[in-house]
Scaffold this motif. Structure first.
Motif, short mmCIF file in Angstrom:
data_model
loop_
_atom_site.label_atom_id
_atom_site.label_comp_id
_atom_site.label_asym_id
_atom_site.label_seq_id
_atom_site.Cartn_x
_atom_site.Cartn_y
_atom_site.Cartn_z
N LEU A 219 -2.18 -12.57 -7.58
CA LEU A 219 -2.27 -14.18 -7.82
C LEU A 219 -0.98 -14.64 -8.48
N ALA A 220 -0.16 -15.27 -7.64
CA ALA A 220 0.99 -15.99 -8.31
C ALA A 220 0.67 -17.59 -8.56
N THR A 221 1.22 -17.84 -9.94
CA THR A 221 0.62 -19.22 -10.30
C THR A 221 2.06 -20.15 -10.56
N ASP A 223 3.19 -24.35 -9.91
CA ASP A 223 3.35 -25.65 -9.17
C ASP A 223 4.64 -25.67 -8.27
N GLU A 224 5.72 -25.05 -8.80
CA GLU A 224 7.01 -25.06 -8.26
C GLU A 224 7.15 -24.07 -7.02
N LEU A 225 5.86 -23.21 -6.84
CA LEU A 225 6.10 -22.17 -5.81
C LEU A 225 5.55 -22.79 -4.41
N MET A 226 6.51 -22.03 -3.40
CA MET A 226 5.92 -22.28 -2.11
C MET A 226 5.89 -21.08 -1.37
N GLN A 236 11.65 -27.02 -5.40
CA GLN A 236 10.71 -25.93 -5.40
C GLN A 236 11.35 -24.39 -5.11
N ILE A 237 10.65 -23.46 -5.31
CA ILE A 237 11.15 -22.19 -5.37
C ILE A 237 10.04 -21.20 -4.23
N ARG A 238 10.77 -20.16 -3.69
CA ARG A 238 9.77 -19.52 -2.88
C ARG A 238 9.11 -18.38 -3.88
N ASN A 239 7.63 -18.28 -3.49
CA ASN A 239 7.03 -17.09 -4.20
C ASN A 239 7.33 -15.72 -3.86
N SER A 240 8.42 -15.04 -4.66
CA SER A 240 8.89 -13.66 -4.29
C SER A 240 7.95 -12.75 -5.18
N ASN A 241 7.39 -13.03 -5.91
CA ASN A 241 6.70 -12.02 -6.97
C ASN A 241 5.41 -11.45 -6.39
N THR A 242 4.79 -12.16 -5.42
CA THR A 242 3.75 -11.65 -4.53
C THR A 242 4.17 -10.52 -3.83
N LEU A 284 -1.96 -11.27 -12.07
CA LEU A 284 -1.48 -12.64 -12.07
C LEU A 284 -0.03 -12.67 -12.35
N THR A 285 0.76 -13.48 -12.01
CA THR A 285 1.95 -13.62 -12.36
C THR A 285 2.20 -15.19 -12.70
N GLY A 286 2.91 -15.42 -13.82
CA GLY A 286 3.30 -16.57 -14.10
C GLY A 286 2.31 -17.14 -15.18
N GLY A 287 2.60 -18.32 -15.89
CA GLY A 287 1.57 -19.15 -16.65
C GLY A 287 1.28 -18.28 -17.83
N VAL A 288 1.99 -17.33 -18.29
CA VAL A 288 1.55 -16.77 -19.58
C VAL A 288 2.59 -16.89 -20.72
N SER A 289 3.54 -18.00 -20.30
CA SER A 289 4.28 -18.36 -21.60
C SER A 289 3.74 -19.48 -22.65
N MET A 290 4.74 -20.06 -23.02
CA MET A 290 4.46 -20.90 -24.06
C MET A 290 4.40 -22.35 -23.57
N TYR A 293 2.02 -26.09 -19.19
CA TYR A 293 1.13 -25.84 -18.19
C TYR A 293 0.97 -24.11 -17.87
N ASP A 294 1.22 -23.64 -18.91
CA ASP A 294 1.04 -21.94 -18.78
C ASP A 294 -0.56 -21.77 -19.01
N LEU A 295 -1.33 -21.83 -17.81
CA LEU A 295 -2.70 -22.13 -18.38
C LEU A 295 -3.43 -20.83 -18.25
N PRO A 365 4.40 -11.96 -16.84
CA PRO A 365 5.13 -13.23 -16.79
C PRO A 365 5.79 -13.59 -15.31
N GLY A 366 6.06 -14.83 -15.26
CA GLY A 366 6.43 -15.16 -13.95
C GLY A 366 7.80 -14.94 -13.52
N ASN A 367 8.69 -14.79 -14.29
CA ASN A 367 10.04 -14.38 -14.28
C ASN A 367 10.36 -13.37 -13.26
N PRO A 368 10.85 -13.10 -12.17
CA PRO A 368 10.64 -12.19 -11.33
C PRO A 368 11.18 -10.91 -11.76
N VAL A 369 12.01 -10.73 -12.66
CA VAL A 369 12.43 -9.29 -13.12
C VAL A 369 11.26 -8.89 -14.26
P1 AMP Z 1 6.29 -18.83 -15.97
O1 AMP Z 1 6.00 -17.20 -16.42
O2 AMP Z 1 5.17 -19.32 -15.04
O3 AMP Z 1 6.82 -19.46 -16.94
O4 AMP Z 1 7.69 -18.81 -14.99
C1 AMP Z 1 8.92 -18.32 -15.61
C2 AMP Z 1 9.80 -18.44 -14.34
O5 AMP Z 1 9.57 -17.63 -13.34
C3 AMP Z 1 10.08 -19.73 -13.87
O6 AMP Z 1 11.36 -20.28 -13.49
C4 AMP Z 1 9.31 -19.99 -12.68
O7 AMP Z 1 9.88 -20.68 -11.49
C5 AMP Z 1 9.51 -18.25 -11.97
N1 AMP Z 1 8.47 -17.78 -11.27
C6 AMP Z 1 7.16 -17.87 -11.40
N2 AMP Z 1 6.63 -17.50 -10.36
C7 AMP Z 1 7.10 -16.92 -9.58
C8 AMP Z 1 7.06 -16.37 -8.30
N3 AMP Z 1 5.89 -15.92 -7.89
N4 AMP Z 1 7.96 -15.92 -7.63
C9 AMP Z 1 9.17 -16.30 -8.14
N5 AMP Z 1 9.51 -16.87 -9.18
C10 AMP Z 1 8.44 -17.10 -10.05
#
Ligand code: AMP
Ligand code: MG
Length: 469
Positions: A219-221, A223-226, A236-242, A284-290, A293-295, A365-369
């Motif tokens: 589950l990628a989280t 608002d910027e993801l497409m 917007q950015i592409r959802n690569s993490n999934t 889950l990816t993303g939304g766990v930082s500070m 909207y990290d919910l 965390p959402g950062n892809p690496v």
């Molecule tokens: P976050 O952990 O939600 O704060 O996201 C940290 C960074 O990772 C932001 O630059 C996001 O745009 C990017 N990011 C979050 N989720 C994804 C995803 N599914 N694919 C690519 N980049 C992502």
């Protein structure tokens, strides 16, 4: 109404924030349970291993041997006969009695020839002064106790002259010395690599019982993801993490189940988390930082999640979250309000709890690496346990550093790097990158250098630990 919602988000967010920092500022937190800790890398890994050790695979399925590579064996594989089932010659040469060659050169009379696959004449016996020509893989006949390699012999008619002495047992593998009939050759939980498959083939198993692959929801989280196949606006950015996670899940022996992208909006996030918890493991990816909207932690808290850690002292991947939710609760808990009651309970140890009653999750965390690295470091052992694999420790190999590293101490770092060299000369150097969002640099790398938290400089030529990819 709007104000109420805003307030509740802010308060809840304060709670998530407290989980990651030391600044308790508002009164509401005084009545709250202890927040889940930020652990060292090793503590966090051990915490995951403790929980993984209590997980069991779901089911078993019979597969063709050719379809089994990479799967986890779900039954013991036994020797169906002695291995070897006859005393096996391991060289082309002559079957002899070693005592006949006490003095060199020795001369013996060749009385037979035994090739691999030929049935041995039951009346054949090597007496003193005699030898039999024999091929690799053929049964050594009664009477002989060694095979002399053809390279140390010269033949004239039925006479051979041998120039090298040998000891009893040389170049013969005795009956049942590798395994006795009924011995267990492979155990449940073994990953079926090519060596294990050779064993299964050698005992005549054209089908094997393996564990069913665990289903892992992704589950990628954000608002910027497409989705990856729709046009994008600049912001917007592409959802690569999934997709990277799906690849990692498959490589680790799981079956990825991809959920739609969750917006940074609690109600929809909660619905999708509830859906994700129907699988064996939720990532889950993303939304766990500070960020505001990290919910993810907030919504998991509403779902009565128990957090084992909400951060690890690593880079990339510091905000990684690990926890579990009591089974069934995801369906019944109502959203809204500010029910802070059951948050982290770090006192309970996994021994005290029935693993069946819970669903585990990781907030990566959402950062892809960061997503890639935290999957390897923490999610993989849980997935492997659900897949039925015998637990294994994480081991780093070492290579010589090719270019100096300067860094800030304090975190254990796993930085993209390139391993090169040849044979015994393994060299490694950091890849230039722009930080944990830089997938292009990471894709060019082939490993990660592991930098201990107490180092600020590592000199060229030092041996450094490497996490292979
Ligand atoms: P976050 O952990 O939600 O704060 O996201 C940290 C960074 O990772 C932001 O630059 C996001 O745009 C990017 N990011 C979050 N989720 C994804 C995803 N599914 N694919 C690519 N980049 C992502
Ligand atoms: Mg985000």
């Amino acid at each position: 109404m709007l104000v109420g919602v805003q307030l509740s988000r802010t308060s809840e967010h304060a709670l998530a924030y407290i989980g990651k920092s030391k600044i308790p500022t508002c009164r509401i937190i005084l009545s709250m349970p202890t927040p889940a800790p930020i652990l060292s890398f090793e503590q966090a890994r051990h915490k995951v291993e403790q929980h993984a050790a209590r997980l069991r695979p779901r089911g078993k399925v019979l597969v063709k041997l050719l379809d089994s590579p990479g799967q986890i064996l779900a039954e013991p594989v036994l020797a169906d006969r002695d291995f070897p089932s006859f005393p096996r010659a391991t060289r082309d040469g002559y079957a002899v009695r070693a005592a006949d060659l006490a003095e060199l050169p020795g001369t013996l009379k060749v009385i037979a020839e035994i090739k691999a696959g030929a049935e041995v004449d039951p009346s054949l016996k090597i007496e003193s002064g005699q030898a039999a020509a024999i091929m690799t893989g053929a049964p050594a006949p009664p009477g002989c106790d060694a095979v002399v390699m053809v390279e140390y012999t010269s033949r004239d008619g039925d006479q051979i002259t041998i120039t090298k002495g040998l000891s009893a047992g040389d170049n013969i593998v005795p009956i049942a010395s590798e395994a006795k009939r009924g011995d267990r050759l492979l155990s449940p939980g073994a990953r079926l690599d090519h060596a294990a498959i050779a064993v299964a083939a050698s005992v005549g198993r054209s089908r094997l019982l393996v564990y069913s692959k665990p289903r892992v929801t992704v589950l990628a989280t954000g608002d910027e993801l497409m989705d990856i196949d729709v046009p994008l606006a600049l912001h917007q950015i592409r959802n690569s993490n999934t997709y990277s996670l799906a690849a990692q899940i498959q490589a680790a022996g799981g079956e990825p189940v991809l959920l739609p992208i969750a917006p940074d909006q609690p109600e929809r996030l909660r619905e999708l988390i509830a859906e994700g918890l129907e699988a064996d493991l939720l990532l889950l990816t993303g939304g766990v930082s500070m960020g505001k909207y990290d919910l993810v932690e907030q919504v998991l808290t509403q779902l009565q999640a128990e957090f084992f850690f909400t951060g690890a002292q690593i880079q990339p991947g510091r905000p990684v979250v690990f926890g579990r939710i009591p089974a069934g609760l995801q369906e019944s808990t109502s959203l809204g309000g500010h029910d802070f009651s059951p948050v982290a309970t770090n006192a309970k140890e996994p021994e005290a709890l029935a693993p069946e009653g819970h669903k585990y999750f990781f907030g990566l965390p959402g950062n892809p690496v960061s997503t890639m690295v935290t999957f390897e470091l923490f999610a993989r052992p849980m997935l492997e346990a659900l897949a039925g694999m015998i637990p294994r420790k994480l081991i780093f190999l070492h290579a010589k550093l090719k270019s100096e590293i300067k860094t800030k101490p304090g975190l254990k770092r796993f930085l993209p790097a390139t391993l090169s060299g040849e044979f015994e000369q393994a060299e490694v150097e950091l890849t230039r990158w722009q930080g944990s969002g830089d997938i292009a640099a990471t894709a060019k790398a082939n490993c990660y250098i592991v930098i201990p938290p107490d180092r600020d400089r590592i000199a060229v030529g030092e041996w450094v630990p490497v996490l292979m990819r």
